[in-house]
Design a protein around this motif. Structure first.
Motif, PDB file in Angstrom:
ATOM      1  N   ALA A  25       0.819  -1.223   0.000  1.00  0.00           N
ATOM      2  CA  ALA A  25       0.000   0.000   0.000  1.00  0.00           C
ATOM      3  C   ALA A  25       0.852   1.274   0.000  1.00  0.00           C
ATOM      4  CB  ALA A  25      -0.940  -0.015   1.197  1.00  0.00           C
ATOM      5  N   GLU A  26       1.761   1.385   0.947  1.00  0.00           N
ATOM      6  CA  GLU A  26       2.645   2.562   1.051  1.00  0.00           C
ATOM      7  C   GLU A  26       1.866   3.878   0.956  1.00  0.00           C
ATOM      8  OE1 GLU A  26       5.992   2.386  -1.584  1.00  0.00           O
ATOM      9  OE2 GLU A  26       6.503   0.322  -1.016  1.00  0.00           O
ATOM     10  N   GLY A  27       0.752   3.931   1.666  1.00  0.00           N
ATOM     11  CA  GLY A  27      -0.066   5.142   1.676  1.00  0.00           C
ATOM     12  C   GLY A  27      -1.164   5.165   0.645  1.00  0.00           C
ATOM     13  N   ASP A  28      -1.094   4.277  -0.349  1.00  0.00           N
ATOM     14  CA  ASP A  28      -2.160   4.149  -1.341  1.00  0.00           C
ATOM     15  C   ASP A  28      -3.189   3.125  -0.861  1.00  0.00           C
ATOM     16  OD1 ASP A  28      -1.000   5.938  -3.133  1.00  0.00           O
ATOM     17  OD2 ASP A  28       0.098   4.369  -4.211  1.00  0.00           O
ATOM     18  N   VAL A  29      -4.288   3.022  -1.604  1.00  0.00           N
ATOM     19  CA  VAL A  29      -5.277   1.973  -1.328  1.00  0.00           C
ATOM     20  C   VAL A  29      -4.808   0.684  -1.977  1.00  0.00           C
ATOM     21  CG1 VAL A  29      -7.635   1.187  -1.805  1.00  0.00           C
ATOM     22  CG2 VAL A  29      -7.220   3.555  -1.094  1.00  0.00           C
ATOM     23  N   CYS A  30      -4.747  -0.380  -1.191  1.00  0.00           N
ATOM     24  CA  CYS A  30      -4.445  -1.724  -1.698  1.00  0.00           C
ATOM     25  C   CYS A  30      -5.167  -2.699  -0.776  1.00  0.00           C
ATOM     26  CB  CYS A  30      -2.940  -1.976  -1.703  1.00  0.00           C
ATOM     27  SG  CYS A  30      -2.465  -3.509  -2.556  1.00  0.00           S
ATOM     28  N   GLU A  31      -6.263  -3.262  -1.255  1.00  0.00           N
ATOM     29  CA  GLU A  31      -7.153  -4.033  -0.392  1.00  0.00           C
ATOM     30  C   GLU A  31      -7.520  -5.369  -1.032  1.00  0.00           C
ATOM     31  OE1 GLU A  31      -9.227   0.136   1.164  1.00  0.00           O
ATOM     32  OE2 GLU A  31     -10.465  -1.351   0.124  1.00  0.00           O
ATOM     33  N   VAL A  32      -7.879  -6.329  -0.191  1.00  0.00           N
ATOM     34  CA  VAL A  32      -8.387  -7.610  -0.698  1.00  0.00           C
ATOM     35  C   VAL A  32      -9.810  -7.389  -1.200  1.00  0.00           C
ATOM     36  CG1 VAL A  32      -9.030  -9.971  -0.116  1.00  0.00           C
ATOM     37  CG2 VAL A  32      -6.937  -8.984   0.828  1.00  0.00           C
ATOM     38  N   ALA A  33     -10.015  -7.640  -2.491  1.00  0.00           N
ATOM     39  CA  ALA A  33     -11.320  -7.417  -3.114  1.00  0.00           C
ATOM     40  C   ALA A  33     -12.147  -8.699  -3.186  1.00  0.00           C
ATOM     41  CB  ALA A  33     -11.139  -6.849  -4.520  1.00  0.00           C
ATOM     42  N   ASN A  34     -11.496  -9.802  -3.511  1.00  0.00           N
ATOM     43  CA  ASN A  34     -12.180 -11.089  -3.677  1.00  0.00           C
ATOM     44  C   ASN A  34     -11.385 -12.179  -2.983  1.00  0.00           C
ATOM     45  OD1 ASN A  34     -12.847  -9.366  -5.987  1.00  0.00           O
ATOM     46  ND2 ASN A  34     -13.934 -11.106  -6.845  1.00  0.00           N
ATOM     47  N   ILE A  85     -20.389  -2.818  -2.831  1.00  0.00           N
ATOM     48  CA  ILE A  85     -19.627  -2.068  -3.840  1.00  0.00           C
ATOM     49  C   ILE A  85     -18.192  -1.832  -3.380  1.00  0.00           C
ATOM     50  CG2 ILE A  85     -19.483   0.101  -5.129  1.00  0.00           C
ATOM     51  CD1 ILE A  85     -21.811  -1.518  -6.063  1.00  0.00           C
ATOM     52  N   THR A  86     -18.012  -1.494  -2.120  1.00  0.00           N
ATOM     53  CA  THR A  86     -16.667  -1.249  -1.587  1.00  0.00           C
ATOM     54  C   THR A  86     -16.133  -2.449  -0.799  1.00  0.00           C
ATOM     55  OG1 THR A  86     -17.609  -0.224   0.389  1.00  0.00           O
ATOM     56  CG2 THR A  86     -17.008   1.251  -1.427  1.00  0.00           C
ATOM     57  N   GLY A  87     -16.999  -3.401  -0.504  1.00  0.00           N
ATOM     58  CA  GLY A  87     -16.635  -4.504   0.380  1.00  0.00           C
ATOM     59  C   GLY A  87     -16.072  -5.708  -0.357  1.00  0.00           C
ATOM     60  N   ARG A  88     -15.501  -6.597   0.409  1.00  0.00           N
ATOM     61  CA  ARG A  88     -14.878  -7.808  -0.125  1.00  0.00           C
ATOM     62  C   ARG A  88     -15.929  -8.829  -0.553  1.00  0.00           C
ATOM     63  NH1 ARG A  88     -11.010 -10.469   4.085  1.00  0.00           N
ATOM     64  NH2 ARG A  88     -10.039  -8.437   3.759  1.00  0.00           N
ATOM     65  N   VAL A  89     -15.683  -9.480  -1.681  1.00  0.00           N
ATOM     66  CA  VAL A  89     -16.503 -10.618  -2.097  1.00  0.00           C
ATOM     67  C   VAL A  89     -15.989 -11.847  -1.347  1.00  0.00           C
ATOM     68  CG1 VAL A  89     -17.232 -12.074  -4.027  1.00  0.00           C
ATOM     69  CG2 VAL A  89     -16.932  -9.610  -4.366  1.00  0.00           C
ATOM     70  N   ARG A  90     -16.732 -12.262  -0.355  1.00  0.00           N
ATOM     71  CA  ARG A  90     -16.290 -13.363   0.514  1.00  0.00           C
ATOM     72  C   ARG A  90     -16.864 -14.690  -0.010  1.00  0.00           C
ATOM     73  NH1 ARG A  90     -17.671 -11.156   6.459  1.00  0.00           N
ATOM     74  NH2 ARG A  90     -16.878 -13.223   7.028  1.00  0.00           N
ATOM     75  N   TRP A  91     -16.442 -15.034  -1.233  1.00  0.00           N
ATOM     76  CA  TRP A  91     -17.024 -16.205  -1.887  1.00  0.00           C
ATOM     77  C   TRP A  91     -16.607 -17.511  -1.202  1.00  0.00           C
ATOM     78  CZ3 TRP A  91     -21.095 -17.060  -4.487  1.00  0.00           C
ATOM     79  CH2 TRP A  91     -21.264 -18.290  -5.138  1.00  0.00           C
ATOM     80  N   ARG A  92     -15.325 -17.656  -0.891  1.00  0.00           N
ATOM     81  CA  ARG A  92     -14.850 -18.876  -0.228  1.00  0.00           C
ATOM     82  C   ARG A  92     -15.622 -19.115   1.065  1.00  0.00           C
ATOM     83  NH1 ARG A  92     -11.517 -19.712   3.946  1.00  0.00           N
ATOM     84  NH2 ARG A  92     -11.047 -17.469   4.031  1.00  0.00           N
ATOM     85  N   GLU A  93     -15.752 -18.074   1.864  1.00  0.00           N
ATOM     86  CA  GLU A  93     -16.468 -18.215   3.143  1.00  0.00           C
ATOM     87  C   GLU A  93     -17.952 -18.491   2.921  1.00  0.00           C
ATOM     88  OE1 GLU A  93     -15.021 -15.306   6.378  1.00  0.00           O
ATOM     89  OE2 GLU A  93     -14.486 -14.351   4.476  1.00  0.00           O
ATOM     90  N   SER A  94     -18.514 -17.902   1.870  1.00  0.00           N
ATOM     91  CA  SER A  94     -19.936 -18.140   1.570  1.00  0.00           C
ATOM     92  C   SER A  94     -20.188 -19.602   1.239  1.00  0.00           C
ATOM     93  CB  SER A  94     -20.382 -17.258   0.394  1.00  0.00           C
ATOM     94  OG  SER A  94     -20.317 -15.887   0.721  1.00  0.00           O
ATOM     95  N   VAL A  95     -19.301 -20.178   0.424  1.00  0.00           N
ATOM     96  CA  VAL A  95     -19.449 -21.595   0.064  1.00  0.00           C
ATOM     97  C   VAL A  95     -19.302 -22.466   1.308  1.00  0.00           C
ATOM     98  CG1 VAL A  95     -18.421 -23.502  -1.235  1.00  0.00           C
ATOM     99  CG2 VAL A  95     -18.749 -21.267  -2.323  1.00  0.00           C
ATOM    100  N   LEU A  96     -18.329 -22.169   2.146  1.00  0.00           N
ATOM    101  CA  LEU A  96     -18.144 -22.944   3.376  1.00  0.00           C
ATOM    102  C   LEU A  96     -19.360 -22.817   4.291  1.00  0.00           C
ATOM    103  CD1 LEU A  96     -14.391 -22.195   4.173  1.00  0.00           C
ATOM    104  CD2 LEU A  96     -15.369 -24.332   3.276  1.00  0.00           C
ATOM    105  N   ALA A  97     -19.950 -21.630   4.342  1.00  0.00           N
ATOM    106  CA  ALA A  97     -21.153 -21.435   5.168  1.00  0.00           C
ATOM    107  C   ALA A  97     -22.326 -22.239   4.622  1.00  0.00           C
ATOM    108  CB  ALA A  97     -21.506 -19.951   5.234  1.00  0.00           C
ATOM    109  N   MET A  98     -22.461 -22.268   3.305  1.00  0.00           N
ATOM    110  CA  MET A  98     -23.537 -23.068   2.702  1.00  0.00           C
ATOM    111  C   MET A  98     -23.316 -24.553   2.970  1.00  0.00           C
ATOM    112  SD  MET A  98     -24.513 -21.157  -0.921  1.00  0.00           S
ATOM    113  CE  MET A  98     -22.988 -20.292  -1.334  1.00  0.00           C
ATOM    114  N   ARG A  99     -22.077 -24.992   2.851  1.00  0.00           N
ATOM    115  CA  ARG A  99     -21.771 -26.397   3.138  1.00  0.00           C
ATOM    116  C   ARG A  99     -22.096 -26.733   4.594  1.00  0.00           C
ATOM    117  NH1 ARG A  99     -21.411 -30.643   0.776  1.00  0.00           N
ATOM    118  NH2 ARG A  99     -19.319 -31.411   1.274  1.00  0.00           N
ATOM    119  N   ALA A 100     -21.743 -25.821   5.498  1.00  0.00           N
ATOM    120  CA  ALA A 100     -22.000 -26.048   6.922  1.00  0.00           C
ATOM    121  C   ALA A 100     -23.492 -26.116   7.220  1.00  0.00           C
ATOM    122  CB  ALA A 100     -21.345 -24.947   7.756  1.00  0.00           C
ATOM    123  N   SER A 101     -24.289 -25.448   6.390  1.00  0.00           N
ATOM    124  CA  SER A 101     -25.741 -25.452   6.600  1.00  0.00           C
ATOM    125  C   SER A 101     -26.415 -26.692   6.004  1.00  0.00           C
ATOM    126  CB  SER A 101     -26.370 -24.196   5.985  1.00  0.00           C
ATOM    127  OG  SER A 101     -26.445 -24.316   4.578  1.00  0.00           O
TER     128      SER A 101
END
Length: 312
Positions: A153-162, A253-269
């Motif tokens: 990042a070094e002062g810039d935006v650098c974030e986990v998107a997916n 729109i600004t948040g992370r796509v938590r696809w891996r966790e979503s699949v694990l949550a569906m499996r757990a259900s």
């Protein structure tokens, strides 16, 4: 138990939906309804291109949705499969969440098309071309990706998107930071960093102007009751309250796509079978997340016929 899932941006290609439209009135009517809602001949761009026009975010987003809903309607009308009868829940990857909401009657098809057109325009307009970028990290888990993002990042935006699956995480932010991240992957034990051919840095804080635009749009066109519950991207958890989902669509729109966790949550259900309609992108991801999960991806009439036999 089954989940119906819907793909996101990147699954578009020239020719999408052409075979379905030739074979099924349900598909043709879907594409015509979207064209009418947008006052645009989107179906021609989908079937004939040019690819550069289809790839434009404002076209790709409603096109991917239209193709997936056409696939669903063919499954329903031509093969007699009921979504609520066959499925326990729905989910979608990024823009695919709008497709999922359309599938469970929370949005009409016309409203889904208009919202996604606006979403695409707002996301493109949020950051000037060249200022932002995204990269895919292959052979990276979430922890390594986060450490790399923080270091680059070094002062810039650098974030986990997916957080797509155990071996693929996407970063988003300022172009300089993403370039630094790609150059630093080996230092963090990550196999490869690949710059993505996108026109804007999706799913990071730079998208706030687009989130504001969607908050306004969703206040006027809000989700209605969901025929099946949905696993929302930004919380990787079940939602059945339209008011909650309206807020989460803005956060998405600004948040992370938590696809891996979503699949694990569906499996757990208790979800055992994932059915991807309109793409063959999420299926491989789900397979990497949980090798025991049953996955079917359907695009063609033959795919849908086989799927109907499988679940009928």
């Amino acid at each position: 138990m089954r989940a119906f899932v819907f793909p996101g941006q990147g699954s578009q290609k020239v020719g999408m939906g052409t075979e379905l439209a030739a074979a099924s009135a349900a598909a043709r009517e879907t594409f015509e309804e979207v064209d009418e809602a947008l006052s645009q001949n989107l179906s021609t761009i989908m079937s004939e291109g040019p690819a550069e026009e289809l790839t434009l975010t404002e076209n790709a987003q409603p096109a991917i949705m239209a193709n997936a809903i056409a696939t669903l309607r063919v499954l329903q009308h031509d093969f007699g499969v009921s979504l609520t009868g066959a499925g326990s829940c729905v989910a979608g990857h990024s823009l695919g969440e709008y497709t999922a909401l359309c599938a469970v009657d929370a949005f009409t098809l016309a409203d889904s098309a208009r919202l996604l057109k606006l979403r695409g325009q707002a996301m493109q307009a949020a950051v000037p071309v060249g200022v932002g970028a995204m990269c895919a990290l292959l052979g990276a888990d979430l922890e390594a990706a986060q450490e790399l993002a923080d270091a680059a990042a070094e002062g810039d935006v650098c974030e986990v998107a997916n957080d797509n699956d155990p071996s693929q995480v996407v970063l988003s932010g300022h172009a300089a930071a993403i370039e630094r991240a790609v150059g630093m992957v080996k230092d963090f034990g990550i196999k490869r960093g690949i710059p993505l051919p996108v026109s804007a840095p999706f799913h990071c804080s730079l998208m706030q102007p687009a989130a504001d635009a969607m908050e306004e749009a969703l206040a006027e066109t809000s989700p209605q009751a969901l025929a099946l519950p949905l696993y929302a991207n930004v919380i990787a958890a079940l939602v059945d309250d339209p008011a909650v989902e309206q807020r989460l669509l803005v956060e998405q729109i600004t948040g992370r796509v938590r696809w891996r966790e979503s699949v694990l949550a569906m499996r757990a259900s208790g979800i055992e079978h994932f059915i991807e309609l309109g793409g063959k992108v999420l299926g491989p991801m789900i397979g990497r997340i949980d090798k025991e999960a049953q996955v079917t991806s359907a695009i063609t009439m033959e795919d849908l016929e086989n799927l109907a036999k499988e679940i009928g």
